[in-house]
Design a protein around this motif. Structure first.
Motif, PDB file in Angstrom:
ATOM      1  N   MET A1318     -23.199  -5.597  15.323  1.00  0.00           N
ATOM      2  CA  MET A1318     -22.439  -4.920  14.263  1.00  0.00           C
ATOM      3  C   MET A1318     -20.945  -5.127  14.461  1.00  0.00           C
ATOM      4  O   MET A1318     -20.199  -5.378  13.506  1.00  0.00           O
ATOM      5  CB  MET A1318     -22.759  -3.416  14.270  1.00  0.00           C
ATOM      6  N   ALA A1319     -20.487  -4.981  15.721  1.00  0.00           N
ATOM      7  CA  ALA A1319     -19.064  -5.150  15.999  1.00  0.00           C
ATOM      8  C   ALA A1319     -18.597  -6.554  15.640  1.00  0.00           C
ATOM      9  O   ALA A1319     -17.505  -6.758  15.115  1.00  0.00           O
ATOM     10  CB  ALA A1319     -18.781  -4.849  17.470  1.00  0.00           C
ATOM     11  N   ARG A1320     -19.464  -7.554  15.922  1.00  0.00           N
ATOM     12  CA  ARG A1320     -19.082  -8.945  15.660  1.00  0.00           C
ATOM     13  C   ARG A1320     -19.129  -9.294  14.186  1.00  0.00           C
ATOM     14  O   ARG A1320     -18.292 -10.026  13.681  1.00  0.00           O
ATOM     15  CB  ARG A1320     -19.995  -9.901  16.433  1.00  0.00           C
ATOM     16  N   HIS A1321     -20.171  -8.797  13.500  1.00  0.00           N
ATOM     17  CA  HIS A1321     -20.440  -9.299  12.142  1.00  0.00           C
ATOM     18  C   HIS A1321     -20.266  -8.271  11.029  1.00  0.00           C
ATOM     19  O   HIS A1321     -20.334  -8.634   9.853  1.00  0.00           O
ATOM     20  CB  HIS A1321     -21.868  -9.856  12.078  1.00  0.00           C
ATOM     21  N   ALA A1322     -20.097  -6.983  11.363  1.00  0.00           N
ATOM     22  CA  ALA A1322     -20.008  -5.963  10.303  1.00  0.00           C
ATOM     23  C   ALA A1322     -18.970  -4.897  10.663  1.00  0.00           C
ATOM     24  O   ALA A1322     -19.202  -3.695  10.467  1.00  0.00           O
ATOM     25  CB  ALA A1322     -21.383  -5.342  10.072  1.00  0.00           C
ATOM     26  N   GLY A1323     -17.847  -5.312  11.237  1.00  0.00           N
ATOM     27  CA  GLY A1323     -16.817  -4.376  11.708  1.00  0.00           C
ATOM     28  C   GLY A1323     -16.375  -3.358  10.670  1.00  0.00           C
ATOM     29  O   GLY A1323     -16.319  -2.150  10.964  1.00  0.00           O
ATOM     30  N   PRO A1324     -16.041  -3.780   9.457  1.00  0.00           N
ATOM     31  CA  PRO A1324     -15.539  -2.810   8.472  1.00  0.00           C
ATOM     32  C   PRO A1324     -16.509  -1.664   8.163  1.00  0.00           C
ATOM     33  O   PRO A1324     -16.105  -0.639   7.642  1.00  0.00           O
ATOM     34  CB  PRO A1324     -15.312  -3.670   7.219  1.00  0.00           C
ATOM     35  N   ARG A1325     -17.779  -1.847   8.474  1.00  0.00           N
ATOM     36  CA  ARG A1325     -18.770  -0.795   8.208  1.00  0.00           C
ATOM     37  C   ARG A1325     -18.709   0.326   9.246  1.00  0.00           C
ATOM     38  O   ARG A1325     -19.269   1.390   9.047  1.00  0.00           O
ATOM     39  CB  ARG A1325     -20.184  -1.388   8.254  1.00  0.00           C
TER      40      ARG A1325
END
Length: 1646
Positions: A1318-1325
């Motif tokens: 998530m941190a790598r690919h979906a940070g804004p979430r």
């Protein structure tokens, strides 16, 4: 003192010789040798003392010590003191003779020591050993063997002693009673004799040049008498062989008169041994030495022994030598040497003995004799010179021998004869002819030979003969005039065909050599060589064999090269032409292979070359002779079909160039009279000859064909055949067939302006006259297949000739309809149950050319032709490979080719017909005939029909030229005919159907006014869809058919749409279900734009849809149902959701499909997802029920509503259309589902659902597991995929995170993988997700606290928390978890704090003190029985160290280093690894406390170096890292460089070599540390790990190897040697090996 320590060390090693492991024994031997290198004198003395003191030590252990002594002596012979040599000699002598019994290993080792010392101290050795060699007392066995070996190893030193030794030894011979003593006396006498011979041969270098043979002759003879007269008669075979081995060398030294006197007894005595011994080598070797000695003295009595000698030796050669037994091969060599000796002395008698043997009936006798003849020819050339004619005449019989082994031997004899001038004598030609005949043997495929098979394969004879011929031609200069031009005689006879390649190569080489010598013009002297073939014969032969260039080892290139060299002899005018053309032809052959060469193109090149040759010669007389020779050679090629066919073409070409018309007619007549009409190739050849001849002689050719039928010869043939009723019809038909074929070829080849006028008047009239026979005035059609095929081919050729000749003017072919009707009759006559002949194919090809010609066919004729051909081809049964192979005797490939060729012929015919009416009406008419075949329920008929259709439509499109825009009125009907076939059960039909639709749409575009080269993007897309039709996967077919329907829907004009739909509906009844399904898909796709609203009760409709889906599982019904469910949900979403949630779990496939249909429209989907989330969160995730079993804990049971809602969420989000709705609800969906996963780990299904899941899975109804945790994980995965986070789901999957998440033990690792992704690919979430998660840190459920802590801890590993300003919040929450009651939460909290080092390193300095305090507290955690928290604290601290302030760490440095030191040797690999890595990291902060930390490095250095041998690779890597980090703090540049270079992560380590260098640097920089390092290593002597136990003594050994003398005193040697001694008893041999090695090295510090 030093000496006594060396002795003690050596004693320790020698005590260990009792070790049973061979590797340890080897290392002890090496260690003793190593000690000996350093102090040879002391070690030899120590060994001497040890062996004397340990008198009872068993001999195998004494052998190790004696071998070490031998090596030390050999390596240090120049340094030995005389006193030490005496000690060693005395000891070895005693060891050798201590036991009266022969104990070979022990006494041999002692003897070897004496021999080694004897290299320098021969006198001392002899002084000692001679004391054991007293007159009158039988010596020890090894005393004699030592004498013998000394005599070989030190010839000049030993020979002076031999006279006295022999004098003492001779009386002892009579005393020897035991066989082994007699053997050793023989061994000694053999070596003494060889030694004396060597001494006498090198007198110029000898110390005493006065020594003569006579010095020893009498003693040797005395010994000889005992050996020969007494011992040779012994019954023991080994002793007899020992005697024989001695007698050979002794014979050279015996007095000449005594040898002469003994020969009459000696030779028979030796010969007699052959019968007693199977192994004859030693006998033959000795015999050869005796014979050489006899010849050397000019013996007269040898003459008398010659016959028995020859009689005994000859069978030795006749028995074949076995290559796998080397002594049999050596025996052959020795026996052949005997024959050489005898032949040089008695040439006449040897030949008189041998030559009659060539006539023996025994094959082995003949082969053996020939081998001897080759030997004699080669080795006794001067004696054989005058015998040459005699030898040649005696070879007549072997030349006729059919045995392959004999042939091979004869070839070898011929090779020898060639080198010595035999073949220049009369009779030499016969030898050469034999050689060429062997080259011409057929090359057979290699057969597996039986082990006992005596006969060699003929191809081995052929290959050796080819090699021999080439070698004689190229390397034996004297053979040039013998072979040239004689070998030319073998070029033309057909029986030498297989020899042509080697012959041509040899002749080419010889001719080139002659040219270099200036004999170009007179290369072939016919005046001197009457038997040579004429230039015409040579040219014809070489040209014809070149037509098959790769036959017979690529004879084409060889023949052409020879032809090129002979150009002047063929005709002087050819020089320039052939010099240019022949190399080009050769190059063409060599650039290609048999598979790549076009035979037709190659033959055309050769015929062009022939034409150019004839033009260049331009001499009618020469051409007449040439063509006559060609015709004469025709019969020679009766077995060579292809070559004969080509020769016919050559004859046609040559006749065409001949200007004498009478000769042309005469030769044509002769060809017609002599042809073998029953052979197909002959018919073809003759016809092509007539055709080629007609190019220049059309009138003569046609006249000769007509004359022949009227001639007496033809009538006689018919009359003669009529006598034999069986064959008359058949033979006559074959003649007629040939004549018909001739007319066809004449029509094709002859000039078009001349031949067109003759076609109907002459050619066709005669053809049909031959074809139709009249009986009582009624025309009867023949049934002969050959005649039929020839007629069809001939008409086809005539049609082609007319078609190609129309440029000469309009030509109306009045007999066209009649000929087409004839072809139709032929096709109809063929049986429909199978295709056995090419009649259909040939007839259709003929019709293809006929329909092009004027006039047009009438409609009935055209219809008849089409229907007959379609029925005759499409209705044929499918080709079954297995069955066809049985019927055709395994020859199925031609049948497959025939089928393929026939289909191609049908396509070409239909294209030809379509070409005449290239309009929509013509197309409609064509498909009116093809339609029923396209819809056939037989697969093979459909397959062929659609394939033909695709070819026709492609042809129509390629030829279409629209001048005015007209409607393509039948487009809809045709598309409906083909589009459902895109889903046919046959892949090939599917592919061709797409091609048909593609062509039809482009035809429509052309009719709409677009140019033919216009490319429409949508229509082009059909090509890409073909890939999806290769495999019969319904989902792929569904998708592809849908796309095809979209293209059709977009491109079909409005006026065609209804006709398309109506026709498509008819396709629903297609017998092929796939096509029915495709029709449904396409109809739905076309109707999607129209839609409709249903106004009925929702629950009732839902149940009806479900029941219909259960009844019929058809794709089109499912699609329609899903559409309906979507419409209903858009109006009544709550009712639809409640109704579907009420369905039984697990959802069946129909319910799942209905759920997925709700994902179509984003706004609707969002509302439904919110409803389902509310149902997941409203109820508790599980209920706890007490197990009835005593002692069991509570069992967690999932509640049904959240489970059903989770399943529903999965089904909706698995639909791609749900993506937009999922994006809008991303944070609540993610958090709800993550916590749902957390709450379902280890949760069970209710009992009723467990049984239902088992039941449904057994019925195949549940494609997915209903297990609560698995469902939750799958739903979370699909949510991420639909929410645009496919990368997250993929990254977690690649890391194995999904499986970990469902595991109770590893759940937190799975969550960490998810957080990282998530941190790598979906940070804004993340901000909203973190906000929703933090309250659950105080949850009453451990599982939720673990999940949330693991997720937040991993987020700290990424800088994204800093970027999103979440760092302080998350860090404070992690610090707050340090007092959590759950150990796992505390560990994860520490991990999170450590992760800040990699996630936000710039923030570590700010919070350093707080973070370090947390880590130190973690290492001191009291409630940590498995050291989990401590391990995490060490790992995290290692990561933080890069970023903290030095002042923060230095205050704790020593405390941490001491705290982690015990973990270095922990049994847990991860503790070892983490503590060692941390230690490496700490070393960077040692500058302020340099001395204090240096002490810690020294404390850990040995441990780190030894653990480079740790069984766990991760610990080894940690040690490499720690040592690299510590290196700069050790104050030794060399050591630091070594650690940095050799301990790189990726580099493999040679541990022994590395440790050797490390110890060198340690002892150079810190010699005072020696004792401390050794004592630390001693601690590891008791390690549980074998490799470390072995490494510790090796470490000590290397330290000792490199320490300086002044620092040796610090070592407590007694303690060290005691410890090593104890370790020498280790159960593992590898450890003991290292200990022995180290013991050897301790010599350095003694």
């Amino acid at each position: 003192m030093m000496e006594s320590r060396i002795k003690r060390l050596a004693t320790t090693l020698m005590d260990a010789t009792t070790d049973k492991d061979p590797l340890v024994q080897e290392q002890i031997y090496n260690a003793l040798c190593y000690l000996g290198e350093s102090e040879p004198e002391e070690i030899l003395n120590a060994c001497d003392e040890y062996l004397r003191q340990h008198d009872k030590l068993a001999y195998p252990h004494r052998v190790i010590i004696l071998k070490a002594m031998e090596t030390v002596v050999k390596d240090n012979i120049g340094l030995l003191e005389k006193s030490t040599a005496k000690v060693v000699i005395f000891l070895a002598s005693n060891e050798m003779t201590k036991s009266k019994e022969v104990i070979r290993d022990w006494q041999q080792a002692a003897s070897n020591v004496l021999v080694a010392v004897g290299q320098r101290f021969i006198n001392k050795v002899m002084e000692e050993v001679l004391t054991k060699f007293q007159p009158g007392i039988l010596p020890h066995y090894f005393v004699m063997q030592t004498f013998a070996n000394l005599s070989v190893s030190n010839v000049f030193g030993m020979v002076p002693f031999l006279n006295s030794i022999l004098g003492t030894m001779l009386p002892m011979l009579g005393m020897a009673k035991q066989d082994h003593m007699k053997s050793v006396f023989c061994y000694a006498l053999q070596h003494f004799s060889e030694s004396i011979q060597e001494y006498l041969a090198n007198l110029d270098k000898a110390p005493d040049p006065t020594v003569r043979k006579d010095t020893f002759s009498n003693e040797i003879f005395s010994a000889y008498e005992v050996l020969f007269n007494s011992w040779l008669q012994h019954r023991e075979a080994k002793l007899r062989l020992a005697v024989v081995e001695a007698l050979g060398p002794m014979s050279y030294l015996m007095p000449s008169e005594k040898l002469e006197e003994q020969l009459p007894k000696l030779i028979p005595g030796i010969l007699a041994l052959y019968k007693k011994h199977t192994e004859a080598f030693y006998i033959s070797k000795s015999l050869c030495q005796i014979l050489e000695a006899s010849v050397n003295i000019g013996s007269r009595s040898l003459d008398v022994q010659l016959d028995p000698l020859l009689g005994t030796l000859h069978p030795q050669i006749c028995a074949p030598a076995d290559p796998s037994v080397p002594l049999t091969v050596k025996n052959h060599t020795e026996v052949l040497r005997c024959f050489t000796v005898l032949a040089c002395s008695f040439p006449d008698r040897v030949l008189a003995f041998l030559l009659p043997k060539l006539e023996s009936s025994n094959e082995r006798t003949r082969v053996g004799t020939l081998l001897i003849m080759r030997q004699i020819i080669n080795s006794a050339p001067s004696q054989m010179e005058i015998k040459k004619p005699f030898i040649l005449s005696s070879m007549k019989l072997p030349l006729q021998d059919s045995n392959n082994k004999v042939k091979r031997a004869v070839v070898q004899v011929i090779s020898a004869m060639a080198h010595h001038g035999y073949l220049e004598q009369p009779g030499g030609e016969a030898m050469l002819e034999f050689l060429v005949r062997q080259c011409a043997l057929p090359s057979e495929p290699p057969k597996k030979q039986l082990p006992d098979a005596d006969d060699l394969a003929s191809d081995s004879v052929q290959s050796i003969s080819i090699n021999t011929l080439f070698l004689l031609s190229t390397t034996v200069d004297r053979m040039n005039n013998v072979l040239w031009p004689y070998l030319l005689e073998f070029v033309t006879p057909i029986q030498f065909t297989n020899a042509l390649t080697p012959l041509c190569k040899s002749l080419m080489y010889l001719a080139t050599k002659k040219q270099e010598e200036g004999e170009n013009a007179s290369l072939i002297r016919y005046d001197l060589n009457a038997n040579l073939p004429s230039p015409y014969a040579l040219t014809t032969r070489l040209l014809v064999v070149s037509s098959q260039p790769y036959s017979g080892e690529c004879r084409g290139a060889a023949a052409l090269r020879l032809l090129g060299v002979l150009h002047y002899s063929v005709h002087p005018a050819l020089d320039q032409l052939w010099s240019k053309k022949v190399p080009l032809l050769v190059e063409h052959v060599e650039e290609n292979t048999e598979s790549s060469l076009s035979q037709k193109e190659w033959e055309e090149k050769l015929l062009l070359f022939l034409q150019e040759t004839l033009v260049a010669v331009s001499d009618n007389t020469w051409i007449c002779h040439f063509v006559t020779e060609m015709c004469r050679q025709l019969n020679s090629y009766n077995g060579f079909v292809l070559e004969k066919n080509f020769l016919y073409k050559c004859i046609g070409t040559t006749l065409g160039a001949c200007a004498i018309k009478d000769l042309v007619q005469k030769q044509l007549q002769e060809l017609l009279e002599t042809a073998r009409y029953h052979e197909e190739a002959e018919r073809e050849g003759l016809a092509s000859c007539f055709g080629i001849c007609a190019i220049n002689h059309l009138e003569e050719t046609l006249a000769k064909l007509e004359d022949f039928v009227r001639s007496d010869v033809f009538k006689k043939s018919v009359g003669l055949f009529s006598i034999f009723k069986d064959r008359s019809d058949n033979e006559v038909e074959k003649i007629k067939s040939t004549l018909i074929l001739c007319y066809g070829y004449v029509a094709v080849y002859a000039p078009k302006e001349l031949v067109l006028s003759r076609i109907e008047a002459d050619i066709l009239k005669n053809i049909f006259q031959y074809f139709n026979t009249k009986v009582l005035g009624i025309k009867v059609e023949t049934k002969d297949l050959t005649l039929k095929l020839c007629l069809i081919r001939s008409i086809c050729m005539i049609s082609q000739a007319i078609y190609n000749g129309v440029k000469c003017g309009d030509f109306i072919f009045s007999r066209k309809a009649e000929l087409v009707a004839q072809m139709v009759e032929f096709i109809k006559a063929e049986p429909l149950e199978a295709m056995r002949t090419p009649v259909r194919q040939r007839a259709m090809i003929t019709c293809t050319y006929l329909v092009i010609l004027e006039p047009h066919l009438s409609d009935p004729d055209r219809t008849e032709l089409m229907d007959t051909c379609l029925a005759g081809v499409l209705a044929l049964p499918p080709l079954e490979p297995g069955k066809e192979r049985e019927e055709s005797g395994g020859d199925a490939l031609p049948k497959e080719m025939l089928y393929g060729d026939t289909i191609s012929a049908l396509k070409d015919l239909l294209k030809s017909l379509l070409q005449r009416n290239l309009t929509p009406h013509g197309l409609q008419d064509m498909f009116a005939h093809l339609g029923p075949w396209i819809k056939s329920n037989k697969e093979h008929e459909r397959q062929r029909a659609v394939e033909v259709s695709a070819a026709l439509l492609d042809f129509y499109l390629s030829k279409l030229n629209v001048s005015t825009v007209i409607p393509f009125y039948n487009l809809g009907v045709l598309i409906a005919l083909f589009s459902p076939r895109c889903s046919d059960s046959l892949a090939s039909v599917r592919q061709h159907a797409v091609d048909c639709v593609y062509c039809l749409l482009y035809i429509q575009l052309c009719y709409e006014g677009f140019a033919r080269d216009h490319r429409d993007e949508m229509v082009e897309g059909l090509k890409a869809l073909k890939k999806g039709l290769e495999e019969p996967d319904f989902t792929v077919l569904f998708h592809t058919c849908n796309n095809i329907a979209m293209v059709i829907g977009k491109r079909v004009p409005p006026d065609q749409l209804m006709s398309l739909l109506l026709a498509m509906f008819e396709g629903l009844a297609d017998p092929d279900k796939n096509c029915s399904r495709a029709a449904t898909v396409m109809i739905n796709s076309l109707l999607k734009e129209r839609g409709g609203v249903l106004q009925e009760k929702v629950p009732d409709i839902m149940s009806i849809i479900h029941s219909k889906l259960e009844e019929v599982d058809e794709e089109h019904i499912r699609k329609a149902a899903q559409q309906t469910v979507y419409i209903l949900a858009s109006q009544h979403k709550s009712v639809v959701v409640s109704s579907l949630l009420g369905s039984a779990l697990p959802f069946d496939s129909h319910t799942c499909a209905m759920w997925r249909s709700l994902a179509t429209e984003p706004a609707l989907t969002s509302q439904i997802l919110e409803q389902l989330l509310e149902k997941v969160n409203r109820d508790v995730p599980y209920k706890e029920s007490k197990c009835f079993l005593l002692g069991s804990g509570a069992e967690r049971i999932a509640t049904p509503l959240p489970l059903a809602a989770t399943c529903a969420l999965y089904e909706i989000m698995s639909a791609p259309e749900s993506g937009a709705a999922v994006l809008g609800l991303y944070p609540p969906l993610f958090v709800t589902l993550l916590l749902r996963v957390s709450c379902t780990v280890g949760v069970q299904l209710p009992k009723n659902l467990q049984s239902r899941e088992r039941r449904s899975s057994s019925h195949g109804l549940a494609p997915r597991s209903l297990h609560p945790c698995s469902r939750a994980v799958e739903t979370l995965k699909v949510m991420l995929a639909r929410g645009g986070s496919e990368e997250v789901a993929r990254a977690v999957g690649n890391a194995g995170g999904w499986d970990l998440m469902a595991s109770p033990e590893r759940h937190h690792d799975g969550v960490a993988a998810l957080a990282g992704a998530m941190a790598r690919h979906a940070g804004p979430r993340l901000p909203l997700i973190v906000k929703n998660l933090i309250p659950t840190l105080s949850s009453v459920f451990d599982s939720q606290r673990i999940t949330t802590t693991a997720f937040l801890a991993e987020l700290l590993n990424s800088n994204v928390v800093n970027d999103l300003m979440l760092l302080e919040t998350v860090m404070d929450n992690m610090t707050g978890r340090q007092k959590d009651a759950c150990t796992l939460v505390r560990m994860l909290a520490l991990r999170g704090l450590g992760n800040i080092a990699s996630g936000s390193p710039e923030k570590v300095r700010k919070h350093g003190a707080k973070l370090l305090a947390s880590m130190v507290n973690g290492m001191d955690d009291k409630d940590d029985p498995h050291n989990l928290v401590a391990l995490e604290a060490m790992s995290s601290l290692s990561k933080l160290l890069d970023h903290v302030e030095e002042r923060d760490i230095q205050s704790m440095l020593l405390h941490i280093a001491i705290r982690i030191r015990p973990f270095f040797d922990s049994e847990q690999p991860d503790l070892r690894q983490s503590s060692i890595v941390l230690f490496g990291n700490l070393s960077r902060f040692s500058e302020g406390n340099c001395e204090v930390f240096f002490e810690q490095i020294l404390n850990g250095l040995v441990t780190l170096l030894l653990h480079l041998q740790d069984p766990k690779p991760e610990v080894v890597r940690a040690c490499k890292f720690a040592l690299r980090m510590c290196g700069p703090n050790m104050g030794c540049e060399g050591l630091c460089d070594m650690f940095l270079n050799h301990l790189r992560e990726e580099r493999s380590l040679h541990y022994g070599e590395f440790m050797n260098n490390v110890c060198k640097h340690l002892m150079q920089s810190y010699p005072e540390m020696l004792n401390r390092l050794i004592l630390t290593n001693l601690f590891y002597f008791k390690s549980n790990w074998v490799d470390i136990r072995a490494a510790a003594p090796m470490f000590i050994g290397f330290l000792v190897l490199h320490v300086d003398e002044e620092h040796c005193q610090q070592v407590d040697l007694d303690q060290l040697i005691s410890a090593l001694n104890l370790l020498l008893k280790d159960p593992v041999p590898a450890v003991r090996v290292k200990v022995a090695e180290t013991l050897g090295r301790l010599v350095r510090i003694l």
